[in-house]
Design an enzyme around this catalytic site. Sequence first.
Site, short mmCIF file in Angstrom:
data_model
loop_
_atom_site.label_atom_id
_atom_site.label_comp_id
_atom_site.label_asym_id
_atom_site.label_seq_id
_atom_site.Cartn_x
_atom_site.Cartn_y
_atom_site.Cartn_z
N ASP A 80 9.11 2.82 -0.13
CA ASP A 80 8.05 3.37 0.69
C ASP A 80 8.27 2.89 2.12
O ASP A 80 7.94 1.76 2.48
CB ASP A 80 6.67 2.94 0.18
CG ASP A 80 5.55 3.57 0.99
OD1 ASP A 80 5.84 4.13 2.08
OD2 ASP A 80 4.39 3.51 0.55
N TYR A 85 0.86 -1.19 0.00
CA TYR A 85 0.00 0.00 0.00
C TYR A 85 0.89 1.23 0.00
O TYR A 85 1.86 1.30 0.76
CB TYR A 85 -0.89 0.00 1.24
CG TYR A 85 -1.78 1.22 1.40
CD1 TYR A 85 -2.81 1.47 0.51
CD2 TYR A 85 -1.59 2.11 2.46
CE1 TYR A 85 -3.64 2.59 0.67
CE2 TYR A 85 -2.41 3.22 2.63
CZ TYR A 85 -3.43 3.46 1.73
OH TYR A 85 -4.25 4.56 1.89
N LYS A 123 4.37 8.53 9.34
CA LYS A 123 4.12 7.86 10.62
C LYS A 123 5.13 8.26 11.71
O LYS A 123 5.01 9.35 12.25
CB LYS A 123 3.98 6.35 10.40
CG LYS A 123 2.74 6.09 9.52
CD LYS A 123 2.34 4.66 9.32
CE LYS A 123 1.01 4.61 8.58
NZ LYS A 123 0.94 3.82 7.38
C1 LIG Z 1 0.32 4.38 6.07
C2 LIG Z 1 1.03 4.16 4.79
C3 LIG Z 1 0.91 5.04 3.72
C4 LIG Z 1 -0.09 6.17 3.70
O1 LIG Z 1 0.17 7.12 4.68
P1 LIG Z 1 -1.03 8.09 5.15
O2 LIG Z 1 -0.36 9.03 6.08
O3 LIG Z 1 -2.05 7.20 5.78
O4 LIG Z 1 -1.56 8.75 3.93
C5 LIG Z 1 1.70 4.85 2.61
N1 LIG Z 1 2.57 3.83 2.54
C6 LIG Z 1 2.71 2.95 3.55
C7 LIG Z 1 3.71 1.85 3.43
C8 LIG Z 1 1.94 3.07 4.70
O5 LIG Z 1 2.04 2.17 5.66
#
Ligand SMILES: *Cc1c(COP(=O)(O)O)cnc(C)c1O
Length: 451
Positions: free
Chosen positions: A253, A158, A286
């Site tokens: 990511d 994701y 995060k």
């Molecule tokens: C949480 C997450 C996102 C999206 O971040 P948001 O702050 O919720 O938009 C993108 N990539 C990864 C791997 C994530 O865990």
Amino acid sequence: MARACFPPSSTSMTPSTDRNDALMARARQVIPGGVNSPVRAFRAVGGTPRFVQRAQGAYLWDANGQRYIDYIGSWGPMILGHGHPAVLEAVRKAIDEGLSYGAPTEREIELAEEILSLTPSMEMLRLVSSGTEAGMTAIRLARGATGRNKIVKFEGCYHGHADALLVKAGSGLATFGNPTSAGVPPEVVQHTLVLEYNHIEQLREAFALHGPDIAGVIIEPIAGNMNFVRATVEFTRLCRELCTRHGALLIYDEVMTGCRVALGSAQSLYAQAIPGFEPDLTVMGKVIGGGMPLAAFGGKRAVMEQLAPLGPVYQAGTLSGNPVATACGLATLREIRKPGFFDALAAKTRRLMDGLRAAARAASVPFSADCEGGMFGFFLLPELPQNYQQVMQSDSARFNTLFHGLLARGIYIAPALYEAGFVSAAHTDGDIDATIAAAAEVFRLLPATAR
Ligand SMILES: *Cc1c(COP(=O)(O)O)cnc(C)c1O
């Protein structure tokens, strides 16, 4: 069914006195599904979401005043636990100085310097307000910097909810993806190729077919949005080699793994196994915001200088680099870089996984678990899965029994089997042992036929 664990309270025949139920009924009137992000709604597991009243350290309290040991940690940011005194003090001080200016501040430089010092693959970064925004812009930047359109992503990863990334595999490598959300025109995902995670041959074939058109490969190095699945070292090496050979950018990511699995993020772990390994672009969020809306993307200077106002790739944000969010992120990073922080956090996470493994074995429940730093995943499967298909072979009925059994015992894990979990520095060995004891009870309640 494991009747002992739960009757979901929302299906009760008598009028409920549960404040969570009452709040959910009210929320549903004004917010679609009652929630502002779908997984919070408990759709996968049934029952009523807990409305949180407050949080402190490793604990959350719901609207009934019930306490839970929190293994979601706001889906990752709360690595210090809730309400860490140094973080609260930094935020309070920042608030007194103003909430937002829409002008540059010294604190943005400090936070950028701090993140860059932890992540040597990045020479520059830009701060934004969500992981979605960071991932979306990293893709635009990769396209802008290479002059190419195609993006490779992997099933089960994701990267936020930008249109071009809401995509599932088409039929075969020659065809590109199909949207996974209504409202995304097929044309918008026609440049996104979705491949199987950890599938060496498929990745080779994709580059053989499309190499000159691929702008970038985006990957979660440890995939936390299909529970917890590591990219193998071999696969990681191949991602790097193919990107380099074909002039594509490797985009890590690390929104979830960044400053969570190690101080230097997941890329530092792969760099130990693959000398000289670096991604070209890194997306973070995060933990670096410590619980405030903050994320970042960064990479080498030459690529980052393609961004406006220096270059042709546009990106902007009213609240980007917000002074309160940057104060929160900085205070958080200053705590986690203290000597021994990650060793202690990793030891706690391992204690939890070891305990759960032993409890499952004692109850003859098929179980496998993995963890790194303060992030973990476990599966009601005998072996750790390597890709999304294998993750989805987990038995969701048994997971739901486990989820509700734990929740009834004051343990709050993610309400879906495809989510990773998080331990914070505030979790004590006592919290962890209480969690293991609760899980041991629930494992014994799992229906015998399903064990
Ligand atoms: C949480 C997450 C996102 C999206 O971040 P948001 O702050 O919720 O938009 C993108 N990539 C990864 C791997 C994530 O865990």
